[in-house]
Motif scaffolding. Structure first.
Motif, mmCIF file in Angstrom:
data_model
loop_
_atom_site.group_PDB
_atom_site.id
_atom_site.type_symbol
_atom_site.label_atom_id
_atom_site.label_comp_id
_atom_site.label_asym_id
_atom_site.label_seq_id
_atom_site.Cartn_x
_atom_site.Cartn_y
_atom_site.Cartn_z
ATOM 1 N N ALA A 321 0.851 -1.191 0.000
ATOM 2 C CA ALA A 321 0.000 0.000 0.000
ATOM 3 C C ALA A 321 0.882 1.234 0.000
ATOM 4 O O ALA A 321 2.000 1.223 0.522
ATOM 5 C CB ALA A 321 -0.933 0.006 1.207
ATOM 6 N N VAL A 322 0.368 2.303 -0.599
ATOM 7 C CA VAL A 322 1.085 3.569 -0.620
ATOM 8 C C VAL A 322 0.090 4.696 -0.368
ATOM 9 O O VAL A 322 -1.020 4.698 -0.896
ATOM 10 C CB VAL A 322 1.829 3.770 -1.958
ATOM 11 C CG1 VAL A 322 0.883 3.694 -3.145
ATOM 12 C CG2 VAL A 322 2.593 5.090 -1.968
ATOM 13 N N ARG A 323 0.515 5.624 0.463
ATOM 14 C CA ARG A 323 -0.304 6.809 0.735
ATOM 15 C C ARG A 323 0.380 8.001 0.064
ATOM 16 O O ARG A 323 1.547 8.300 0.346
ATOM 17 C CB ARG A 323 -0.441 7.047 2.241
ATOM 18 C CG ARG A 323 -1.543 8.047 2.606
ATOM 19 C CD ARG A 323 -1.619 8.231 4.121
ATOM 20 N NE ARG A 323 -1.945 6.995 4.808
ATOM 21 C CZ ARG A 323 -3.173 6.540 4.982
ATOM 22 N NH1 ARG A 323 -4.204 7.205 4.476
ATOM 23 N NH2 ARG A 323 -3.389 5.419 5.640
ATOM 24 N N VAL A 324 -0.328 8.676 -0.854
ATOM 25 C CA VAL A 324 0.231 9.775 -1.631
ATOM 26 C C VAL A 324 -0.257 11.096 -1.061
ATOM 27 O O VAL A 324 -1.465 11.382 -1.076
ATOM 28 C CB VAL A 324 -0.159 9.656 -3.115
ATOM 29 C CG1 VAL A 324 0.479 10.781 -3.924
ATOM 30 C CG2 VAL A 324 0.236 8.301 -3.679
ATOM 31 N N ALA A 463 4.306 11.370 -10.803
ATOM 32 C CA ALA A 463 3.255 10.363 -10.781
ATOM 33 C C ALA A 463 3.797 9.047 -10.268
ATOM 34 O O ALA A 463 4.979 8.732 -10.414
ATOM 35 C CB ALA A 463 2.670 10.181 -12.177
ATOM 36 N N ILE A 464 2.918 8.269 -9.672
ATOM 37 C CA ILE A 464 3.268 6.928 -9.237
ATOM 38 C C ILE A 464 2.557 5.930 -10.139
ATOM 39 O O ILE A 464 1.448 6.190 -10.622
ATOM 40 C CB ILE A 464 2.866 6.697 -7.760
ATOM 41 C CG1 ILE A 464 3.379 5.331 -7.278
ATOM 42 C CG2 ILE A 464 1.364 6.807 -7.563
ATOM 43 C CD1 ILE A 464 3.228 5.118 -5.788
ATOM 44 N N GLY A 474 2.314 13.348 -6.765
ATOM 45 C CA GLY A 474 2.515 13.786 -5.395
ATOM 46 C C GLY A 474 3.983 14.022 -5.105
ATOM 47 O O GLY A 474 4.854 13.781 -5.946
ATOM 48 N N ARG A 475 4.247 14.509 -3.877
ATOM 49 C CA ARG A 475 5.622 14.706 -3.428
ATOM 50 C C ARG A 475 5.988 13.816 -2.250
ATOM 51 O O ARG A 475 7.155 13.575 -1.994
ATOM 52 C CB ARG A 475 5.826 16.175 -3.019
ATOM 53 C CG ARG A 475 5.833 17.164 -4.164
ATOM 54 C CD ARG A 475 6.308 18.529 -3.671
ATOM 55 N NE ARG A 475 6.369 19.512 -4.738
ATOM 56 C CZ ARG A 475 5.376 20.319 -5.072
ATOM 57 N NH1 ARG A 475 4.220 20.264 -4.407
ATOM 58 N NH2 ARG A 475 5.514 21.186 -6.060
ATOM 59 N N HIS A 476 4.982 13.335 -1.530
ATOM 60 C CA HIS A 476 5.242 12.518 -0.343
ATOM 61 C C HIS A 476 4.551 11.169 -0.510
ATOM 62 O O HIS A 476 3.323 11.097 -0.632
ATOM 63 C CB HIS A 476 4.735 13.233 0.911
ATOM 64 C CG HIS A 476 5.121 12.535 2.173
ATOM 65 N ND1 HIS A 476 4.432 12.705 3.366
ATOM 66 C CD2 HIS A 476 6.122 11.652 2.457
ATOM 67 C CE1 HIS A 476 5.000 11.970 4.312
ATOM 68 N NE2 HIS A 476 6.024 11.318 3.775
#
Length: 505
Positions: A321-324, A463-464, A474-476
């Motif tokens: 999982a990734v939180r953007v 972009a991811i 995003g940046r984070h």
């Protein structure tokens, strides 16, 4: 030493001449014409490419065997033509050593040593045998006949053929350095998962992605034949896929007991995220182009999963999982990446309607490699300059930058790889190390396994890409493994129970 070498070569030459004379003395047989036809069919490896095309029509081991065989041919041909024939020029046998009936109309003029036909035949057969022993066994007599045909038609000395065959065998075996053999076994997973047995499909909702895969066949008919009471739905183009699935689950008494998906990895990721969110088991039906997730889980087709659904057999697997930028989690079943890959996906999507998916992917990759710019970022607080960042759900193998499979889906770890851009000639050094299979020793390549990764991009948002689909910018980015997040129907989980118990927390 040099005298011994000259004596050895002279002895090989005498043996070659004697063997050629004995071959020429064999009486006329119908095999003479057959061997001439066979040797011509193997020109430029056309015979082996045809065999590869036939194997590629079947999924699984035959298709892997075809691809590995073609790769081995490329390596063997390059070794023979660019190295062997250039460094060791040798005259071919004189035409009059063989009867006229055996001679080729157009004799090759390149160096006799080593035999390219024998190298390609041995390389293809060796590579195919490693993936599909039965196919390799069937091809072995043909490969041997092709190799002998070069002596029978008088265009090679026996030692040319022997050395060419050794080069081919070595090249076929060497493909494992870049591309490890698939073990044909499902990845280790936590088991058993508490999944309900479903016989007629009651309580099962299956999402079918008609745009997945390379075939035009819609799997709905097979699904309805297996589970006549299952609800089959298609993606709504006007609704976010995850929101659509949530709406299906939030139906009170009508809510499904299990979610199914017939599609590729991107569709599987969307369904798995909803299944994990609502603690529902998932029926995974591989219907995409590559089906990496289904292959690693151990689901080969509808027959595999139907047996597990009927008996209520399943396993628990990890998800990534990734939180953007603080937004809700974006789930992935295989990989996520930052850098050049999202750009490649976008460019491929623009080109594929005109050129087709695979040619478009090749053109997009070439353009991205030439034009990409490095990203300045912090990884867990440490500054880095990277070309591309790869994050896998679970440890992949091999450890170089061409991961192909996962032996475990129960580690609670992310597989993190990135290519440094702060090393002089980093792109060139990375490409050379990848070609030589020496990435683990290259300063441009870094690899680690961790349960969590915090990435801050210093500059414009990027972009991811997750499971081949381009996501938000995003940046984070906060990546985290989600252990035992998803229950999946899989037959015979007892096969890996010992390993699962050992690896489970």
């Amino acid at each position: 030493m040099w005298k011994r070498l000259r004596d050895s070569l002279a002895r090989v030459g005498r043996i070659d001449q004697e063997l050629v004379r004995r071959s020429a003395a064999v009486r006329r047989t119908p095999a003479d014409q057959g061997l001439k036809q066979l040797t011509r069919s193997a020109n430029h490896s056309l015979l082996w490419f045809a065999c590869a095309a036939v194997l590629a029509t079947r999924k699984g081991a035959p298709r892997r065997a075809a691809l590995r065989g073609v790769v081995a041919i490329a390596g063997a041909s390059a070794t023979v033509n660019l190295v062997g024939k250039s460094l060791f020029p040798r005259r071919r046998p004189a035409a009059d050593l063989m009867p006229v009936r055996r001679r080729l109309t157009r004799r090759p003029t390149s160096s006799s040593f080593p035999s390219g036909h024998a190298a390609s035949a041995a390389a293809f057969t060796t590579a195919v045998t490693m993936e599909h022993p039965a196919a390799g066994l069937a091809l072995a007599p043909v490969a041997a006949a092709v190799a002998y045909s070069r002596v029978h038609t008088g265009v090679h000395w026996p030692s040319d053929v022997a050395v060419g065959a050794l080069i081919g065998i070595g090249t076929g075996l060497a493909t494992r350095r870049w591309w490890p053999l698939g073990q044909g076994e499902p990845a280790r997973a936590r088991q058993p998962a508490l999944v309900p047995a479903i016989t007629d499909g009651a309580g099962l909702t299956v999402l079918v992605n008609p745009g997945a895969g390379v075939d035009t066949e819609d799997p709905e008919e097979q699904i309805r034949r297996r589970w006549p009471r299952a609800a089959v739905v298609y993606p709504d183009p006007d609704t976010d896929l995850v929101d659509q699935l949530r709406g299906l689950v939030d139906r009170g008494a009508q809510a499904p007991r299990a979610l199914g998906v017939a599609g590729g990895d991107g569709t599987a990721a969307a369904v798995s995220s909803v299944a994990a969110e609502y603690d529902l088991p998932m029926v995974l039906i591989p219907a995409g182009t590559l089906n990496h997730f289904a292959r690693d889980v151990g689901v080969r087709g509808l027959d595999d999963v139907a047996e597990a659904v009927a008996t209520g057999d399943g396993v628990l697997v990890d998800l990534g999982a990734v939180r953007v930028d603080g937004n809700p989690l974006r789930w992935f079943v295989n990989t996520a990446s930052l850098g050049g890959y999202p750009d490649m996906v976008r460019l491929r999507e623009r080109l594929q309607d005109r050129w087709g998916k695979w040619p478009a992917a090749g053109m997009a990759l070439a353009k991205v490699l030439a034009r990409s710019r490095p990203l300045r970022m912090e990884l867990n607080g440490a500054p880095h300059l990277v070309w591309v960042l790869f994050v896998g759900n679970g440890p992949y193998r091999p450890k170089g930058f061409a991961p192909t499979s996962r032996p475990k889906l129960d580690t609670g770890q992310l597989d993190v790889r990135y290519v440094r851009a702060d090393v002089r000639f980093s792109r060139l050094r990375f490409v050379l190390a990848a070609l030589l299979g020496a990435l683990n020793h290259s300063p441009t390549y870094q690899h680690l396994e961790t349960s969590k990764l915090d990435v801050r991009v210093l500059g414009s948002p990027v972009a991811i890409a997750t499971d081949g689909e381009v996501g938000p910018e995003g940046r984070h980015f906060v990546f985290q493994s989600q252990p035992a997040a998803l229950g999946i129907y899989r037959a015979n989980p007892e096969a890996d129970s010992a390993g699962s118990d050992a690896g489970s927390p």
